[in-house]
Motif scaffolding. Structure first.
Motif, PDB file in Angstrom:
ATOM      1  N   THR A 683      52.935 -18.936  67.934  1.00  0.00           N
ATOM      2  CA  THR A 683      53.285 -20.348  67.824  1.00  0.00           C
ATOM      3  C   THR A 683      54.778 -20.447  67.546  1.00  0.00           C
ATOM      4  OG1 THR A 683      51.094 -20.911  66.979  1.00  0.00           O
ATOM      5  CG2 THR A 683      52.858 -22.501  66.597  1.00  0.00           C
ATOM      6  N   LEU A 684      55.478 -21.198  68.400  1.00  0.00           N
ATOM      7  CA  LEU A 684      56.939 -21.221  68.360  1.00  0.00           C
ATOM      8  C   LEU A 684      57.465 -22.506  67.739  1.00  0.00           C
ATOM      9  CD1 LEU A 684      57.807 -19.794  71.899  1.00  0.00           C
ATOM     10  CD2 LEU A 684      57.184 -18.577  69.798  1.00  0.00           C
ATOM     11  N   GLY A 685      58.688 -22.405  67.239  1.00  0.00           N
ATOM     12  CA  GLY A 685      59.386 -23.559  66.700  1.00  0.00           C
ATOM     13  C   GLY A 685      60.877 -23.410  66.882  1.00  0.00           C
ATOM     14  N   GLY A 686      61.616 -24.411  66.452  1.00  0.00           N
ATOM     15  CA  GLY A 686      63.055 -24.443  66.668  1.00  0.00           C
ATOM     16  C   GLY A 686      63.880 -23.827  65.560  1.00  0.00           C
ATOM     17  N   GLU A 687      63.240 -23.339  64.503  1.00  0.00           N
ATOM     18  CA  GLU A 687      63.963 -22.722  63.397  1.00  0.00           C
ATOM     19  C   GLU A 687      63.218 -21.485  62.917  1.00  0.00           C
ATOM     20  OE1 GLU A 687      64.391 -25.631  60.365  1.00  0.00           O
ATOM     21  OE2 GLU A 687      65.877 -26.831  61.472  1.00  0.00           O
TER      22      GLU A 687
END
Length: 715
Positions: A683-687
């Motif tokens: 699961t990816l995110g921006g930080e």
């Protein structure tokens, strides 16, 4: 007969053939020497596919070509040639040369009778390997068809004649390069293209002819059938891999699949073509060089083609059985120059920890212990030099006294670091096989620390970098020598074996300070702790010191994993891809090095990067929505999938992960992932997040005892 992107002298490219039309129908008006016959081509006519190539020359002659395993089929279309409107008499020329113009001697026999509809040219030549010792003999057999033969003969320098039909040529007076070969001319106008079937062999001319006849049967050579067969063969090699692009642009996909293609060009399967010994084992060549290949290219073959990788390892061991040493570099059936340590050791142990099958591991242990304990007379082409000092002083000294053997007495820093990792690999296999030598080699694996000099500063253009402590050369008496830490970096001069030999090989002390694959955590400690280590890495990659076009830099991209910052590794991978690795004409930062640059691209794109010799892959988000690879042996498919993926790569930080549906917090994974067909969802995110940051999440490192050399079966 080609090695791809290896650097050094041009490799192979033996016995080129070239189509011409002689002005005024005079064979002496054709251009025979290489410099004279050079002809421009039309850019928009180039077509390149796996197993097929086509181009139209500026004079209107079109050439396209395809391949079998030991032969090639060329097709020359003269119908739109800009002289004679297709009515002239086309000539095909064979040159007794190679790309390097290294030919020492050669012979040729032209068997093409006037009025016949087919002809044959046979011969052989003795050539030099492009990065090694000795010489090799290659044989050829060229069959021509598609028209009525007008005349034939041989040429020397810029003149040709129809008599005699045979020729023997040497290097030439005072090493002057004598250009020579044979020709066949056809009666125009032609009703179709001229077909040229070229077979080659390292064994004999008869075998070259046999190879061609068996693989490309005549008299009606099936060009289109060969193209189809080549395409199918490559498709089969690509078939274990599938991607879901998730909106990623076509350029990234072209870059990915082109890189897959380039990883599979070397080493080359020469089984049945070994002129040096007879064996039932596989024989592969163009290990050019293992220093370039062991870090990423051969590990990539391990995941997509483990059957072939097992054969490669068996070939290395068979070479040891018959030559007495594992090769560190080998091309054109000759021994190549050793660049650093005994890198085949790393390849064998990587195959063991990933449980490749069909390999005699007792023989493998014998072979790598031979590298570790016995010094050959010529350690420039096999084994390790300086072993007396290595065992007594626990490092390779600057200006070593080594009366037991000889080689280029340089690279004392890089060889010390590489020997340390070689011995770690010996320890790994020793422990796995229950040998009591395990602790001995594990102790020798710490020798790299003996060349670390605390407090040494590094200045760049007179400005202090702000960092101290680097590997430095040390004399036999234990006193320090000096090499500027930026020497051999992109900010200084390139260092190789032959040009500017230094105490580091093809990389600087700045780059080599990070090359301790088995004990990165100790490096972190010596360099001042986590914060200083990360600042040092950042400075290295942003100051111009990092040479992303050379193999020692690869591991540095992923070193933040060892201090719980996998997001920084992802950032660094994205800083280089696609800016330095892309599908443009200049889309490689240097030589591809037998698929090394390609494999660096692939592992980053897949999201799992190896530390070979250890059962470790560092995890970052793939560059596509998902990537799947099917294992040839288990027939199980492994998948790594991104959730919240965006094709603009704003979300490149892992927030959490699941392995087969269960939470997974380690920032690395073993080869079991590929062998057993697991599914890893990220699961990816921006930080950056807390994922992969705990002590228990970090990759193993020798000094902290995290699975230091434990080996478990992965199938």
């Amino acid at each position: 007969m080609h090695d791809s992107g290896t650097g050094g002298n041009p490799s192979l490219g033996n016995f080129p053939i070239f189509p011409q039309i002689c002005p005024d129908d005079d064979i002496n008006n054709c251009n025979y020497p290489i410099s004279a016959r050079a002809t421009n081509y039309t850019n928009d006519t180039v077509k390149a596919e796996p197993g097929y190539f086509a181009v139209t020359l500026a004079n209107g002659i079109t050439a396209d070509m395809t391949v079998s395993k030991h032969a090639a089929l060329f097709r020359f279309d003269f119908s739109k040639a800009n002289t004679g409107n297709g009515t002239a008499n086309p000539l095909l020329q064979l040159d007794l040369t190679d790309l390097w113009e290294s030919r020492q001697n050669a012979s040729i026999s032209v068997e093409a009778e006037e009025g016949s509809t087919s002809g044959r040219i046979k011969g052989n030549g003795t050539f030099l390997p492009s990065f090694g010792a000795g010489s090799y003999v290659l044989h050829f057999c060229l069959d021509l068809a598609g028209g009525t033969i007008k005349d034939s003969g041989v040429w020397v320098n810029n003149r040709a004649g129809t008599e005699p039909k045979t020729l023997y040529v040497t290097r030439g007076f005072n090493l002057f390069y004598l250009e020579a070969g044979g020709f066949v001319r056809f009666q125009g106008p032609l009703s179709g293209p001229i077909l040229a079937r070229m077979g080659v062999s390292f064994i004999s001319t008869d075998q070259a002819c046999s190879n061609a006849e068996k693989e490309i049967p005549g008299p009606n050579f099936d060009f289109d059938g060969l193209v189809s067969s080549a395409r199918d063969a490559w498709s089969q090699k690509f078939s274990p891999i599938s991607i879901e692009a998730g909106g990623v642009n076509d350029s990234m996909q072209v870059n990915f699949w082109s890189a897959v293609y380039r990883t599979m060009q070397s080493p080359q399967d020469y089984t049945g073509e070994n002129p040096h010994w007879t064996s039932d084992e596989p024989y592969f060549d163009s290990f050019y060089c293992i220093w370039d290949m062991w870090r990423v290219q051969l590990p990539f073959l391990t995941i997509v083609d483990p059957v072939t990788q097992s054969k490669l390892v068996r070939s290395l061991l068979d070479t040891y059985k018959h030559r007495g040493w594992l090769p560190d570099c080998m091309m054109s059936t000759c021994k190549g120059w050793t660049q650093g340590g005994s890198d085949a050791d790393n390849v064998l142990v990587d195959a063991y920890v990933k449980n490749l099958t069909g390999i005699d591991w007792e023989l493998a242990y014998e072979a790598i212990v031979n590298d570790a304990e016995n010094e050959p007379l010529e350690w420039s082409i096999e084994g390790r030099g300086g072993l007396t000092s290595w065992k007594k002083l626990n490092h390779i000294p600057y200006l070593d006294y080594d009366p037991l053997g000889f080689g280029t007495n340089s690279r004392s820093i890089s060889r010390t670091l590489e020997y340390s990792y070689n011995d770690f690999n010996v320890a790994t296999l020793a422990k796995a096989l229950g040998k009591d030598t395990y602790t001995k080699y594990l102790d020798r694996a710490t020798n790299w620390q003996n060349l670390f000099r605390p407090g040494l500063p590094s200045n760049i253009n007179g400005t202090d970098s702000g960092f101290t402590g680097f590997f430095q050369p040390k004399y036999m008496n234990g006193t320090w020598g000096y090499q500027d830490p930026i020497a051999c970096s992109p900010l200084a001069n390139f260092c190789s074996l032959t040009s500017n030999p230094s105490e580091t090989f093809e990389s600087s002390a700045w780059e080599y300070q990070f090359f301790v694959p088995h004990d990165v955590r100790k490096v972190v400690e010596l360099l001042g702790g986590t914060d200083t280590f990360l600042r040092r890495l950042e400075f290295f990659h942003t100051s111009g010191l990092a040479d992303i076009g050379n193999e020692p830099v690869f591991l540095t991209v992923y070193l933040p994993h060892y201090v719980g910052r996998p997001g920084l590794s992802a950032e660094r991978a994205h800083s280089y891809i696609p800016s330095r690795f892309n599908s443009s004409t200049n889309g490689l930062p240097g030589n591809d090095d037998s698929g090394a640059m390609a494999s660096f691209t692939l592992f980053a794109n897949i999201g799992l990067f190896p530390n070979p010799g250890q059962n470790v892959y560092f995890i970052i988000p793939p560059f596509f929505e998902s990537v799947s690879i099917t294992n040839q042996i288990t027939n199980k498919t492994a998948t790594i999938r991104n959730l919240n993926f965006d094709a603009t790569y704003k979300n490149i930080y892992i927030q959490n992960a699941t392995l087969n549906g269960e939470p997974y917090t380690k920032n690395w994974i073993g080869h079991e992932f590929f062998a057993q067909g697991w599914t890893l969802e990220l699961t990816l995110g921006g930080e950056e997040s807390a994922w992969g940051t705990r002590e228990d999440d970090l990759p193993p490192s020798m000094s902290v005892g995290q699975g230091s050399v434990d080996v478990e079966a992965v199938y």
